[in-house]
Design a protein around this motif. Sequence first.
Motif, short mmCIF file in Angstrom:
data_model
loop_
_atom_site.label_atom_id
_atom_site.label_comp_id
_atom_site.label_asym_id
_atom_site.label_seq_id
_atom_site.Cartn_x
_atom_site.Cartn_y
_atom_site.Cartn_z
N GLU A 19 0.85 -1.18 0.00
CA GLU A 19 0.00 0.00 0.00
C GLU A 19 0.89 1.24 0.00
N ILE A 20 0.64 2.13 -0.95
CA ILE A 20 1.40 3.37 -1.03
C ILE A 20 0.61 4.45 -0.30
N ASP A 22 0.10 8.35 1.35
CA ASP A 22 0.45 9.77 1.31
C ASP A 22 1.20 10.11 2.58
N TYR A 26 1.15 8.25 6.30
CA TYR A 26 2.39 7.55 6.65
C TYR A 26 2.93 8.08 7.98
N TYR A 81 10.75 3.50 2.88
CA TYR A 81 10.87 4.74 2.12
C TYR A 81 12.27 4.83 1.53
N GLY A 85 10.60 7.27 -3.77
CA GLY A 85 9.56 6.25 -3.79
C GLY A 85 9.78 5.15 -4.80
N LEU A 89 9.55 1.08 -3.66
CA LEU A 89 8.52 0.25 -4.29
C LEU A 89 9.13 -1.04 -4.82
N TYR A 104 4.08 -1.11 3.53
CA TYR A 104 3.62 0.25 3.25
C TYR A 104 4.79 1.05 2.70
N ASP A 105 4.51 1.84 1.68
CA ASP A 105 5.54 2.63 1.02
C ASP A 105 5.14 4.10 1.07
N LYS A 107 4.68 7.47 -0.42
CA LYS A 107 4.50 8.06 -1.75
C LYS A 107 5.39 9.30 -1.89
N GLY A 108 6.25 9.31 -2.91
CA GLY A 108 7.12 10.44 -3.14
C GLY A 108 8.40 10.41 -2.33
N LYS A 112 9.10 14.15 0.24
CA LYS A 112 7.78 14.64 0.60
C LYS A 112 7.62 14.77 2.12
#
Length: 114
Positions: A19-20, A22, A26, A81, A85, A89, A104-105, A107-108, A112
């Motif tokens: 799951e990515i 925001d 996160y 992380y 990203g 991933l 969990y990843d 995003k960005g 970010k």
Amino acid sequence: MKILDKIFKPEKTRSNKIEILDVDVYKKAVNNNDVQLVDVRTSGEFKGGHIARAINIDFFKGKAFVEAFEKMDKTKPVYLYCRTGSRSLKAANKLINMGFEKVYDLKGGILKWK
């Protein structure tokens, strides 16, 4: 025809075990929680700044990368992380193939975070 195939080729589907998130979601998940938080950047990048309580397992270290994750609890979620990203991933997919149940990843990436 090959050019059109490249343009319209469907994106690779990723595992539903990844799951990515925001940055806000996160942050809530990793702040004040006992989670497996891993920075997959190089040690030099890690030394330049990282998320509090993260451990560093360099994605590019091959065998050492696998060995480090083999010592972790595969039933507990892992929060990954990197810088943007992309590496995280790739690492997430590798972990799912190793038997991790949920990854969990960010995003960005850490760009970010700030």
